[in-house]
Motif scaffolding. Structure first.
Motif, PDB file in Angstrom:
ATOM      1  N   PRO A   1       0.805  -1.241   0.000  1.00  0.00           N
ATOM      2  CA  PRO A   1       0.000   0.000   0.000  1.00  0.00           C
ATOM      3  C   PRO A   1       0.830   1.279   0.000  1.00  0.00           C
ATOM      4  O   PRO A   1       0.304   2.357  -0.287  1.00  0.00           O
ATOM      5  CB  PRO A   1      -0.816  -0.117   1.294  1.00  0.00           C
ATOM      6  N   TYR A   2       2.108   1.181   0.326  1.00  0.00           N
ATOM      7  CA  TYR A   2       2.954   2.371   0.363  1.00  0.00           C
ATOM      8  C   TYR A   2       3.505   2.739  -1.012  1.00  0.00           C
ATOM      9  O   TYR A   2       4.104   3.801  -1.175  1.00  0.00           O
ATOM     10  CB  TYR A   2       4.127   2.153   1.324  1.00  0.00           C
ATOM     11  N   GLN A   3       3.317   1.867  -1.998  1.00  0.00           N
ATOM     12  CA  GLN A   3       3.832   2.146  -3.334  1.00  0.00           C
ATOM     13  C   GLN A   3       3.119   3.364  -3.931  1.00  0.00           C
ATOM     14  O   GLN A   3       1.963   3.645  -3.629  1.00  0.00           O
ATOM     15  CB  GLN A   3       3.632   0.936  -4.244  1.00  0.00           C
ATOM     16  N   LEU A   4       3.825   4.082  -4.775  1.00  0.00           N
ATOM     17  CA  LEU A   4       3.274   5.274  -5.413  1.00  0.00           C
ATOM     18  C   LEU A   4       2.966   4.985  -6.877  1.00  0.00           C
ATOM     19  O   LEU A   4       3.690   4.237  -7.532  1.00  0.00           O
ATOM     20  CB  LEU A   4       4.289   6.421  -5.315  1.00  0.00           C
ATOM     21  N   THR A   5       1.897   5.572  -7.374  1.00  0.00           N
ATOM     22  CA  THR A   5       1.548   5.379  -8.778  1.00  0.00           C
ATOM     23  C   THR A   5       2.484   6.224  -9.638  1.00  0.00           C
ATOM     24  O   THR A   5       3.151   7.141  -9.150  1.00  0.00           O
ATOM     25  CB  THR A   5       0.098   5.808  -9.055  1.00  0.00           C
ATOM     26  N   GLU A   6       2.513   5.935 -10.934  1.00  0.00           N
ATOM     27  CA  GLU A   6       3.352   6.704 -11.847  1.00  0.00           C
ATOM     28  C   GLU A   6       2.945   8.177 -11.843  1.00  0.00           C
ATOM     29  O   GLU A   6       3.795   9.073 -11.898  1.00  0.00           O
ATOM     30  CB  GLU A   6       3.232   6.135 -13.269  1.00  0.00           C
ATOM     31  N   LYS A   7       1.660   8.434 -11.751  1.00  0.00           N
ATOM     32  CA  LYS A   7       1.160   9.807 -11.723  1.00  0.00           C
ATOM     33  C   LYS A   7       1.637  10.523 -10.459  1.00  0.00           C
ATOM     34  O   LYS A   7       2.054  11.688 -10.498  1.00  0.00           O
ATOM     35  CB  LYS A   7      -0.365   9.805 -11.778  1.00  0.00           C
ATOM     36  N   GLU A   8       1.583   9.826  -9.338  1.00  0.00           N
ATOM     37  CA  GLU A   8       2.020  10.420  -8.079  1.00  0.00           C
ATOM     38  C   GLU A   8       3.518  10.704  -8.099  1.00  0.00           C
ATOM     39  O   GLU A   8       3.971  11.755  -7.649  1.00  0.00           O
ATOM     40  CB  GLU A   8       1.666   9.491  -6.914  1.00  0.00           C
ATOM     41  N   LEU A   9       4.281   9.764  -8.626  1.00  0.00           N
ATOM     42  CA  LEU A   9       5.723   9.955  -8.716  1.00  0.00           C
ATOM     43  C   LEU A   9       6.062  11.172  -9.571  1.00  0.00           C
ATOM     44  O   LEU A   9       7.008  11.907  -9.288  1.00  0.00           O
ATOM     45  CB  LEU A   9       6.388   8.715  -9.305  1.00  0.00           C
ATOM     46  N   ALA A  10       5.281  11.398 -10.619  1.00  0.00           N
ATOM     47  CA  ALA A  10       5.535  12.522 -11.525  1.00  0.00           C
ATOM     48  C   ALA A  10       5.141  13.859 -10.892  1.00  0.00           C
ATOM     49  O   ALA A  10       5.771  14.881 -11.157  1.00  0.00           O
ATOM     50  CB  ALA A  10       4.772  12.312 -12.830  1.00  0.00           C
ATOM     51  N   GLU A  11       4.107  13.842 -10.051  1.00  0.00           N
ATOM     52  CA  GLU A  11       3.582  15.098  -9.505  1.00  0.00           C
ATOM     53  C   GLU A  11       4.252  15.542  -8.210  1.00  0.00           C
ATOM     54  O   GLU A  11       4.266  16.739  -7.894  1.00  0.00           O
ATOM     55  CB  GLU A  11       2.070  14.968  -9.280  1.00  0.00           C
ATOM     56  N   LEU A  12       4.804  14.621  -7.450  1.00  0.00           N
ATOM     57  CA  LEU A  12       5.433  14.990  -6.181  1.00  0.00           C
ATOM     58  C   LEU A  12       6.749  15.730  -6.420  1.00  0.00           C
ATOM     59  O   LEU A  12       7.571  15.304  -7.229  1.00  0.00           O
ATOM     60  CB  LEU A  12       5.704  13.739  -5.342  1.00  0.00           C
ATOM     61  N   SER A  13       6.952  16.825  -5.693  1.00  0.00           N
ATOM     62  CA  SER A  13       8.234  17.519  -5.777  1.00  0.00           C
ATOM     63  C   SER A  13       9.285  16.644  -5.107  1.00  0.00           C
ATOM     64  O   SER A  13       8.955  15.727  -4.340  1.00  0.00           O
ATOM     65  CB  SER A  13       8.157  18.873  -5.074  1.00  0.00           C
ATOM     66  N   THR A  14      10.540  16.922  -5.362  1.00  0.00           N
ATOM     67  CA  THR A  14      11.600  16.121  -4.744  1.00  0.00           C
ATOM     68  C   THR A  14      11.609  16.310  -3.237  1.00  0.00           C
ATOM     69  O   THR A  14      11.878  15.370  -2.487  1.00  0.00           O
ATOM     70  CB  THR A  14      12.973  16.488  -5.341  1.00  0.00           C
ATOM     71  N   GLU A  15      11.291  17.510  -2.765  1.00  0.00           N
ATOM     72  CA  GLU A  15      11.202  17.756  -1.326  1.00  0.00           C
ATOM     73  C   GLU A  15      10.100  16.905  -0.698  1.00  0.00           C
ATOM     74  O   GLU A  15      10.293  16.306   0.370  1.00  0.00           O
ATOM     75  CB  GLU A  15      10.933  19.241  -1.051  1.00  0.00           C
ATOM     76  N   GLU A  16       8.968  16.836  -1.353  1.00  0.00           N
ATOM     77  CA  GLU A  16       7.850  16.042  -0.850  1.00  0.00           C
ATOM     78  C   GLU A  16       8.178  14.549  -0.898  1.00  0.00           C
ATOM     79  O   GLU A  16       7.884  13.800   0.038  1.00  0.00           O
ATOM     80  CB  GLU A  16       6.589  16.337  -1.669  1.00  0.00           C
ATOM     81  N   LEU A  17       8.778  14.130  -1.998  1.00  0.00           N
ATOM     82  CA  LEU A  17       9.153  12.726  -2.144  1.00  0.00           C
ATOM     83  C   LEU A  17      10.151  12.322  -1.069  1.00  0.00           C
ATOM     84  O   LEU A  17      10.050  11.241  -0.486  1.00  0.00           O
ATOM     85  CB  LEU A  17       9.742  12.482  -3.533  1.00  0.00           C
ATOM     86  N   ALA A  18      11.103  13.187  -0.769  1.00  0.00           N
ATOM     87  CA  ALA A  18      12.098  12.895   0.262  1.00  0.00           C
ATOM     88  C   ALA A  18      11.426  12.700   1.615  1.00  0.00           C
ATOM     89  O   ALA A  18      11.788  11.794   2.374  1.00  0.00           O
ATOM     90  CB  ALA A  18      13.122  14.027   0.341  1.00  0.00           C
ATOM     91  N   GLU A  19      10.447  13.532   1.921  1.00  0.00           N
ATOM     92  CA  GLU A  19       9.762  13.377   3.196  1.00  0.00           C
ATOM     93  C   GLU A  19       8.986  12.065   3.257  1.00  0.00           C
ATOM     94  O   GLU A  19       8.979  11.375   4.283  1.00  0.00           O
ATOM     95  CB  GLU A  19       8.810  14.545   3.466  1.00  0.00           C
ATOM     96  N   LEU A  20       8.339  11.699   2.157  1.00  0.00           N
ATOM     97  CA  LEU A  20       7.597  10.437   2.146  1.00  0.00           C
ATOM     98  C   LEU A  20       8.544   9.250   2.329  1.00  0.00           C
ATOM     99  O   LEU A  20       8.232   8.302   3.051  1.00  0.00           O
ATOM    100  CB  LEU A  20       6.813  10.288   0.840  1.00  0.00           C
ATOM    101  N   VAL A  21       9.680   9.300   1.670  1.00  0.00           N
ATOM    102  CA  VAL A  21      10.655   8.206   1.798  1.00  0.00           C
ATOM    103  C   VAL A  21      11.136   8.097   3.241  1.00  0.00           C
ATOM    104  O   VAL A  21      11.234   7.002   3.795  1.00  0.00           O
ATOM    105  CB  VAL A  21      11.850   8.415   0.843  1.00  0.00           C
ATOM    106  N   LEU A  22      11.430   9.221   3.870  1.00  0.00           N
ATOM    107  CA  LEU A  22      11.898   9.195   5.256  1.00  0.00           C
ATOM    108  C   LEU A  22      10.799   8.773   6.226  1.00  0.00           C
ATOM    109  O   LEU A  22      11.081   8.291   7.319  1.00  0.00           O
ATOM    110  CB  LEU A  22      12.449  10.566   5.643  1.00  0.00           C
ATOM    111  N   ALA A  23       9.544   8.941   5.817  1.00  0.00           N
ATOM    112  CA  ALA A  23       8.421   8.518   6.654  1.00  0.00           C
ATOM    113  C   ALA A  23       8.001   7.071   6.374  1.00  0.00           C
ATOM    114  O   ALA A  23       7.172   6.518   7.094  1.00  0.00           O
ATOM    115  CB  ALA A  23       7.220   9.440   6.419  1.00  0.00           C
ATOM    116  N   TYR A  24       8.595   6.463   5.348  1.00  0.00           N
ATOM    117  CA  TYR A  24       8.274   5.078   4.990  1.00  0.00           C
ATOM    118  C   TYR A  24       8.767   4.158   6.110  1.00  0.00           C
ATOM    119  O   TYR A  24       9.971   4.038   6.349  1.00  0.00           O
ATOM    120  CB  TYR A  24       8.978   4.737   3.676  1.00  0.00           C
ATOM    121  N   PRO A  25       7.873   3.520   6.850  1.00  0.00           N
ATOM    122  CA  PRO A  25       8.280   2.748   8.025  1.00  0.00           C
ATOM    123  C   PRO A  25       9.219   1.582   7.747  1.00  0.00           C
ATOM    124  O   PRO A  25      10.053   1.247   8.593  1.00  0.00           O
ATOM    125  CB  PRO A  25       6.954   2.262   8.620  1.00  0.00           C
ATOM    126  N   TYR A  26       9.135   0.997   6.558  1.00  0.00           N
ATOM    127  CA  TYR A  26       9.991  -0.147   6.256  1.00  0.00           C
ATOM    128  C   TYR A  26      11.377   0.262   5.779  1.00  0.00           C
ATOM    129  O   TYR A  26      12.182  -0.579   5.388  1.00  0.00           O
ATOM    130  CB  TYR A  26       9.308  -1.054   5.235  1.00  0.00           C
TER     131      TYR A  26
END
Length: 204
Positions: A66-91
């Motif tokens: 469920p934590y996977q991101l869709t291609e659309k989400e990957l394209a729309e997220l800024s790198t700053e936002e993506l970095a925060e999501l990665v750091l919040a990824y519990p696994y």
């Protein structure tokens, strides 16, 4: 006496310590939606026995999906936002279950497309270095809790993809590790960056 891993508690602690604040004045609705989803998923994480974790039970792997991101989400997220999501990824804490942190990071990368995307972006080195600098600047002798995201960032910044930015990254990490006002919580614990470089045969 049988041992049990309270995954929900461990992961919740990791997320609590690991959240980074995006510096933009406003975050996108997509980012906030994904962030909320990550937090909801974390609350639903069940308790696993040691056998279930070490035997690679399919249920454990399914929890990552469920934590996977869709291609659309990957394209729309800024790198700053993506970095925060990665750091919040519990696994992301799975990096500690392998023979080396670099090996662990590569294994997580193969399972989580958010991390794969982050490591492939051209501006990730700059974004991650800035996040690391901001977080380590706040450290002082009064710091009492260990922030795992600082170590996560050191492992990320040590990856081969960022060799072009190696000099600047190493300078920032050196400045952080040489802080005289570091508390006992961090003294001797900020050598991760150099260790992961060595694991890959890279030079600072």
């Amino acid at each position: 006496m049988s041992k049990k891993f309270l995954m929900a508690g461990i992961l919740a602690g990791t997320l609590l310590l690991g959240v980074v604040v995006v510096n933009a004045q406003e975050v996108s609705g997509l980012f906030q939606s994904k962030k909320n989803k990550y937090e909801d998923l974390l609350e639903q994480t069940p308790v696993f026995t040691e056998a279930e974790l070490t035997d690679g039970d399919a249920t454990v792997d399914e929890l990552r999906e469920p934590y996977q991101l869709t291609e659309k989400e990957l394209a729309e997220l800024s790198t700053e936002e993506l970095a925060e999501l990665v750091l919040a990824y519990p696994y992301l804490m799975d990096i500690y279950t392998f023979n080396s942190l670099h090996e662990g990071m590569q294994a997580v990368r193969a399972r989580y497309n958010g991390l794969e995307e982050l490591l492939s972006r051209k501006d990730s080195a700059v974004v991650l270095t800035k996040l690391y600098q901001e977080k380590t600047t706040k450290l002082s002798e009064k710091t009492t809790e260990f922030d795992f995201t600082i170590e996560y960032l050191e492992v990320l910044l040590a990856q081969e993809e960022f060799q072009t930015n190696r000099a600047e990254i190493s300078k920032v990490v050196a400045e952080a590790s040489n802080k005289k006002e570091l508390s006992d919580v961090y003294v001797g614990s900020m050598a991760t960056y150099g260790s992961v470089l060595e694991e890959q045969g890279l030079v600072q």
